[in-house]
Design a protein around this motif. Sequence first.
Motif, PDB file in Angstrom:
ATOM      1  N   ASN A  51       0.816  -1.217   0.000  1.00 29.71           N
ATOM      2  CA  ASN A  51       0.000   0.000   0.000  1.00 29.71           C
ATOM      3  C   ASN A  51       0.849   1.265   0.000  1.00 29.71           C
ATOM      4  OD1 ASN A  51      -2.543  -1.190  -0.198  1.00 29.71           O
ATOM      5  ND2 ASN A  51      -2.657  -1.528   2.004  1.00 29.71           N
ATOM      6  N   THR A  54       1.978   1.757  -3.555  1.00 26.28           N
ATOM      7  CA  THR A  54       0.928   2.315  -4.419  1.00 26.28           C
ATOM      8  C   THR A  54       0.787   3.820  -4.214  1.00 26.28           C
ATOM      9  OG1 THR A  54      -0.864   1.811  -2.867  1.00 26.28           O
ATOM     10  CG2 THR A  54      -0.371   0.145  -4.534  1.00 26.28           C
ATOM     11  N   SER A  61      -2.398   2.193 -11.082  1.00 25.98           N
ATOM     12  CA  SER A  61      -3.460   1.498 -10.354  1.00 25.98           C
ATOM     13  C   SER A  61      -2.853   0.364  -9.522  1.00 25.98           C
ATOM     14  CB  SER A  61      -4.480   0.922 -11.324  1.00 25.98           C
ATOM     15  OG  SER A  61      -3.915  -0.150 -12.053  1.00 25.98           O
ATOM     16  N   LYS A  62      -3.577  -0.041  -8.489  1.00 25.06           N
ATOM     17  CA  LYS A  62      -3.112  -1.166  -7.672  1.00 25.06           C
ATOM     18  C   LYS A  62      -2.984  -2.431  -8.515  1.00 25.06           C
ATOM     19  CE  LYS A  62      -4.606   0.322  -3.121  1.00 25.06           C
ATOM     20  NZ  LYS A  62      -5.279  -0.054  -1.887  1.00 25.06           N
ATOM     21  N   LYS A  63      -3.896  -2.607  -9.457  1.00 22.90           N
ATOM     22  CA  LYS A  63      -3.855  -3.774 -10.335  1.00 22.90           C
ATOM     23  C   LYS A  63      -2.565  -3.779 -11.163  1.00 22.90           C
ATOM     24  CE  LYS A  63      -6.367  -6.003 -14.088  1.00 22.90           C
ATOM     25  NZ  LYS A  63      -7.502  -5.924 -15.009  1.00 22.90           N
ATOM     26  N   ALA A  66       0.464  -4.477  -8.885  1.00 21.53           N
ATOM     27  CA  ALA A  66       0.503  -5.899  -8.509  1.00 21.53           C
ATOM     28  C   ALA A  66       1.009  -6.749  -9.666  1.00 21.53           C
ATOM     29  CB  ALA A  66      -0.883  -6.362  -8.072  1.00 21.53           C
TER      30      ALA A  66
END
Length: 123
Positions: A51, A54, A61-63, A66
Amino acid sequence: MAGRLKTVGKKRVVLQECTEPCPIERGMRILGGKWTGSILWHLKDGPVRFNDLTRMLGGASKKMIAERLRQLEARRLVSRTVLKTAPVSVEYEITDFGRTALGFLDELRIWSEALSEDQMAAI
């Protein structure tokens, strides 16, 4: 192996075509993805929780983060540690192999900071 050209008359002829990616292409395949260099750069000073990472990469984006982290982990540039906290947290750390990329990432940073306003406008 790198392709080689020879001029025959007015034409350029390929003497030896590339049958595999050249070293530059291999490097770009490893580190050329969007946010990849930035992720490695942000991990250079020590482990960072997902987090927090990010937040450091505000436009991603977090996506996307990841996905890039999974790729970097698969390539052994980054290691992932699940922390025994409540709730469970994950942190990422650059590996020794990943640190080998920091030298030229710093050179890229210096090069891009030296671009003129006209050069930046053309990007």
